[in-house]
Design a protein around this motif. Structure first.
Motif, PDB file in Angstrom:
ATOM      1  N   ALA A   1       2.355  -0.325  -5.176  1.00  0.00           N
ATOM      2  CA  ALA A   1       1.445   0.561  -4.843  1.00  0.00           C
ATOM      3  C   ALA A   1       1.584   1.735  -5.592  1.00  0.00           C
ATOM      4  O   ALA A   1       0.866   2.892  -5.299  1.00  0.00           O
ATOM      5  CB  ALA A   1       1.084   0.529  -3.330  1.00  0.00           C
TER       6      ALA A   1
ATOM      7  N   ALA B   1      -8.456  -2.168  -6.413  1.00  0.00           N
ATOM      8  CA  ALA B   1      -7.677  -1.023  -7.009  1.00  0.00           C
ATOM      9  C   ALA B   1      -7.690  -0.992  -8.488  1.00  0.00           C
ATOM     10  O   ALA B   1      -7.966   0.210  -8.826  1.00  0.00           O
ATOM     11  CB  ALA B   1      -6.217  -0.943  -6.212  1.00  0.00           C
TER      12      ALA B   1
ATOM     13  N   PRO C   1      -0.398   3.113  -8.828  1.00  0.00           N
ATOM     14  CA  PRO C   1      -1.901   3.581  -8.140  1.00  0.00           C
ATOM     15  C   PRO C   1      -1.920   4.594  -7.072  1.00  0.00           C
ATOM     16  O   PRO C   1      -2.887   5.435  -7.092  1.00  0.00           O
ATOM     17  CB  PRO C   1      -2.193   2.123  -7.338  1.00  0.00           C
ATOM     18  CG  PRO C   1      -1.317   1.303  -8.124  1.00  0.00           C
ATOM     19  CD  PRO C   1      -0.081   1.801  -8.521  1.00  0.00           C
ATOM     20  N   SER C   2      -0.767   4.858  -6.248  1.00  0.00           N
ATOM     21  CA  SER C   2      -0.703   5.855  -5.482  1.00  0.00           C
ATOM     22  C   SER C   2      -0.876   7.276  -6.311  1.00  0.00           C
ATOM     23  O   SER C   2      -1.391   8.338  -6.151  1.00  0.00           O
ATOM     24  CB  SER C   2       0.373   5.926  -4.673  1.00  0.00           C
ATOM     25  OG  SER C   2       0.420   4.615  -3.769  1.00  0.00           O
TER      26      SER C   2
ATOM     27  N   TRP D   1      -4.064   7.913  -7.561  1.00  0.00           N
ATOM     28  CA  TRP D   1      -5.257   8.325  -6.581  1.00  0.00           C
ATOM     29  C   TRP D   1      -5.177   9.854  -6.356  1.00  0.00           C
ATOM     30  O   TRP D   1      -5.906  10.520  -6.164  1.00  0.00           O
ATOM     31  CB  TRP D   1      -4.990   7.639  -5.264  1.00  0.00           C
ATOM     32  CG  TRP D   1      -5.920   7.884  -4.101  1.00  0.00           C
ATOM     33  CD1 TRP D   1      -7.217   7.769  -4.334  1.00  0.00           C
ATOM     34  CD2 TRP D   1      -5.589   8.647  -3.049  1.00  0.00           C
ATOM     35  NE1 TRP D   1      -7.899   8.318  -3.079  1.00  0.00           N
ATOM     36  CE2 TRP D   1      -6.871   8.910  -2.406  1.00  0.00           C
ATOM     37  CE3 TRP D   1      -4.458   9.198  -2.691  1.00  0.00           C
ATOM     38  CZ2 TRP D   1      -6.710   9.791  -1.137  1.00  0.00           C
ATOM     39  CZ3 TRP D   1      -4.572  10.052  -1.490  1.00  0.00           C
ATOM     40  CH2 TRP D   1      -5.681  10.215  -0.698  1.00  0.00           C
TER      41      TRP D   1
ATOM     42  N   ILE E   1      -7.384   0.225  -0.777  1.00  0.00           N
ATOM     43  CA  ILE E   1      -6.231  -0.687  -0.812  1.00  0.00           C
ATOM     44  C   ILE E   1      -5.122   0.069  -0.530  1.00  0.00           C
ATOM     45  O   ILE E   1      -4.144  -0.258   0.244  1.00  0.00           O
ATOM     46  CB  ILE E   1      -6.393  -1.214  -2.306  1.00  0.00           C
ATOM     47  CG1 ILE E   1      -7.279  -1.825  -2.568  1.00  0.00           C
ATOM     48  CG2 ILE E   1      -4.696  -1.983  -2.242  1.00  0.00           C
ATOM     49  CD1 ILE E   1      -7.909  -3.039  -1.663  1.00  0.00           C
ATOM     50  N   LEU E   2      -4.880   1.438  -0.797  1.00  0.00           N
ATOM     51  CA  LEU E   2      -3.874   2.116  -0.534  1.00  0.00           C
ATOM     52  C   LEU E   2      -3.622   2.404   0.797  1.00  0.00           C
ATOM     53  O   LEU E   2      -2.236   2.747   1.155  1.00  0.00           O
ATOM     54  CB  LEU E   2      -3.644   3.378  -1.527  1.00  0.00           C
ATOM     55  CG  LEU E   2      -3.544   3.066  -3.012  1.00  0.00           C
ATOM     56  CD1 LEU E   2      -3.676   4.479  -3.685  1.00  0.00           C
ATOM     57  CD2 LEU E   2      -2.430   2.426  -3.441  1.00  0.00           C
TER      58      LEU E   2
ATOM     59  N   THR F   1       1.247   1.466 -14.176  1.00  0.00           N
ATOM     60  CA  THR F   1       0.421   0.472 -13.335  1.00  0.00           C
ATOM     61  C   THR F   1       0.394  -0.834 -13.758  1.00  0.00           C
ATOM     62  O   THR F   1       0.487  -1.857 -13.057  1.00  0.00           O
ATOM     63  CB  THR F   1      -1.181   0.950 -12.921  1.00  0.00           C
ATOM     64  OG1 THR F   1      -0.829   2.457 -12.348  1.00  0.00           O
ATOM     65  CG2 THR F   1      -1.817   0.260 -12.147  1.00  0.00           C
TER      66      THR F   1
ATOM     67  N   SER G   1       0.859  -1.280   0.062  1.00  0.00           N
ATOM     68  CA  SER G   1      -0.024  -0.128   0.079  1.00  0.00           C
ATOM     69  C   SER G   1       1.171   1.089   0.145  1.00  0.00           C
ATOM     70  O   SER G   1       2.113   1.255   0.009  1.00  0.00           O
ATOM     71  CB  SER G   1      -0.866   0.030   1.207  1.00  0.00           C
ATOM     72  OG  SER G   1      -0.234  -0.058   2.447  1.00  0.00           O
TER      73      SER G   1
ATOM     74  N   LEU H   1      -9.485   2.693  -4.630  1.00  0.00           N
ATOM     75  CA  LEU H   1      -8.021   2.947  -4.603  1.00  0.00           C
ATOM     76  C   LEU H   1      -7.791   3.258  -3.267  1.00  0.00           C
ATOM     77  O   LEU H   1      -6.865   2.581  -2.791  1.00  0.00           O
ATOM     78  CB  LEU H   1      -7.453   4.094  -5.642  1.00  0.00           C
ATOM     79  CG  LEU H   1      -7.390   3.862  -6.878  1.00  0.00           C
ATOM     80  CD1 LEU H   1      -7.449   4.911  -7.979  1.00  0.00           C
ATOM     81  CD2 LEU H   1      -5.983   2.766  -7.365  1.00  0.00           C
TER      82      LEU H   1
ATOM     83  N   TYR I   1      -5.571  -6.351  -5.108  1.00  0.00           N
ATOM     84  CA  TYR I   1      -5.695  -5.044  -6.153  1.00  0.00           C
ATOM     85  C   TYR I   1      -6.650  -5.242  -7.298  1.00  0.00           C
ATOM     86  O   TYR I   1      -6.475  -4.503  -8.082  1.00  0.00           O
ATOM     87  CB  TYR I   1      -4.089  -5.138  -6.595  1.00  0.00           C
ATOM     88  CG  TYR I   1      -3.241  -4.218  -5.822  1.00  0.00           C
ATOM     89  CD1 TYR I   1      -2.790  -2.996  -6.452  1.00  0.00           C
ATOM     90  CD2 TYR I   1      -2.942  -4.530  -4.605  1.00  0.00           C
ATOM     91  CE1 TYR I   1      -2.372  -2.083  -5.533  1.00  0.00           C
ATOM     92  CE2 TYR I   1      -2.202  -3.686  -3.798  1.00  0.00           C
ATOM     93  CZ  TYR I   1      -1.757  -2.383  -4.526  1.00  0.00           C
ATOM     94  OH  TYR I   1      -1.163  -1.417  -3.510  1.00  0.00           O
TER      95      TYR I   1
ATOM     96  N   SER J   1      -3.506  -4.869   2.631  1.00  0.00           N
ATOM     97  CA  SER J   1      -3.317  -4.969   1.332  1.00  0.00           C
ATOM     98  C   SER J   1      -2.298  -5.967   0.895  1.00  0.00           C
ATOM     99  O   SER J   1      -1.216  -5.820   1.572  1.00  0.00           O
ATOM    100  CB  SER J   1      -3.301  -3.563   0.642  1.00  0.00           C
ATOM    101  OG  SER J   1      -4.273  -2.700   0.913  1.00  0.00           O
TER     102      SER J   1
END
Length: 400
Positions: free
Chosen positions: A365, A310, A368-369, A372, A296-297, A337, A241, A293, A307, A302
């Protein structure tokens, strides 16, 4: 014979193809995981039903039966009973089929175009396969979160509340469906249904297992989740995460995750004060993507198989760009990603990089971070209503 761009576009735009691939994934995983030592999570789920039936503690270790511990709510063993009573292969195959069918149904119900639904399914496909390989509940939890949003959109408050209760009382992630409350048309009815469904579903184990036993299991579940949080800090397979990136890169145990969690909650929540944007479908879809998202983050629990939740969010974000069109940054973030998050658990990814970089530092992660954070900024800055109106006007002019 060369594959022309037109044929390629038509192929990947085929709903039948992506539906077939999602469905085929369930069969392939069931066959490849048929050996007893390869479907440990399914055995954990099956055992939970028999432990519940014989009033045994659900949250102890049972090394003679399986590895790891059962971590879901006391409701889950009851819901899993139809699969636990079947022979292993058949039960596991039907469990995987239910997971795929539930998630496909949820995506199919999203308030968006067919083309965008197909885009979401393609983006989430690799992580679907990863989750199925672990026989996890995460595919259905992702579906519950989607459906809690969809039913609010459809003004079916009873159904939205049902999916929130089901998701929360089986795996705590489902509680994030509550964030869609501001979009509900009839908030009083929505709250009434929430209390009713939580009461009915939460009482079901008591009805079948007796009050003292079930209350003890609920208490143990909460204690188990609290203890697991600390255990996950530096686990290779857990805390994958945004919290995990900071924790594992710094190597520090001296700070509390609240240092990141509280600012994250504020950034996540701020767009909800933009009440005038609520009437934009794109705004609400980006809120949904942000929620998937965020779940999970900002969770130390996680892992790679979570995922799918996510990546459903990534797919929804990419299919609904804030300014109406995908730009080069969106494409770069999506490619990053898919390479670093979706491909990294597979044999197609270099094992040395996976073992020495991706897993130790929770790099799955990373992109995806970034996505987000971009979603949150767009939700705060973009006039979705104006962009949506202009897009619709342009489409009308083009059709004329």
């Amino acid at each position: 014979m060369q594959l022309s761009p037109t044929i390629f576009r038509k192929t990947i735009s085929s709903r039948k193809l992506i539906y077939a691939l999602w469905s085929l994934a369930a069969l392939v995983v069931a066959i490849t995981k048929a050996a007893p030592h390869r479907h440990n999570n399914y055995i954990i789920f099956r055992s939970s039903f028999y432990h519940f039936s014989s009033f045994q503690p659900l949250y102890l270790s049972y090394p003679s039966e399986h590895h790891d511990r059962f971590l879901y709510g006391p409701v889950f063993p009851i819901l899993f009973a139809p699969f636990a009573l079947l022979p292993d292969f058949i039960g596991m195959f039907l469990w995987l089929c239910l997971s795929v069918a539930g998630c496909l149904w949820a995506v199919r119900m999203l308030p968006t175009t067919e083309k965008k639904k197909i885009t979401i399914l393609w983006i989430a496909f690799l992580d679907l396969y990863t989750a199925l390989c672990m026989q996890q509940l995460n595919v259905l939890i992702g579906a519950c979160i989607l459906l809690s949003f969809i039913m609010v959109e459809k003004k079916r408050e009873w159904a939205a509340a049902l999916f929130i209760a089901l998701g929360t009382l089986t795996k705590i992630y489902g509680i994030v469906g509550l964030v869609f409350f501001p979009f509900a048309a009839k908030k009083g009815r929505y709250l009434a249904w929430l209390f009713l469904w939580f009461g009915i579903i939460g009482f079901l184990p008591i009805l079948l297992g007796g009050g003292s036993y079930v209350f003890e299991q609920y208490s143990s579940w909460i204690d188990c989740l609290g203890g697991k949080n600390t255990e996950n800090f530096f686990s290779l397979s857990q805390n994958v995460s945004l919290l995990g990136i900071v924790r594992k890169v710094s190597g520090s145990t001296e700070y509390s995750d609240l240092l990141l969690l509280l600012p994250g909650i504020v950034l996540f929540a701020l767009p909800f004060i933009r009440f005038r944007q609520y009437r934009s479908t794109t705004f609400r879809m980006n809120i949904l993507a942000s929620t998937l998202l965020f779940t999970i983050l900002f969770s130390t629990g996680s892992e790679s198989s979570t995922y799918i939740i996510a990546l459903l969010g990534v797919g929804i974000w990419f299919a609904h760009p804030a300014r109406g069109k995908v730009n080069w940054l969106d494409i770069a973030l999506l490619v990053g990603t898919l390479l670093l998050s979706s491909l990294s658990p597979t044999d197609l990814f270099p094992a040395a990089i996976r073992k020495n970089v991706i897993q130790p530092f929770a790099m799955k992660a990373l992109f995806p971070s970034f996505i987000w954070i971009k979603i949150c900024i767009d939700l705060l800055r973009t006039n979705f209503v104006s962009t949506e109106t202009n897009t619709q006007r342009t489409q009308t002019n083009d059709s004329n």
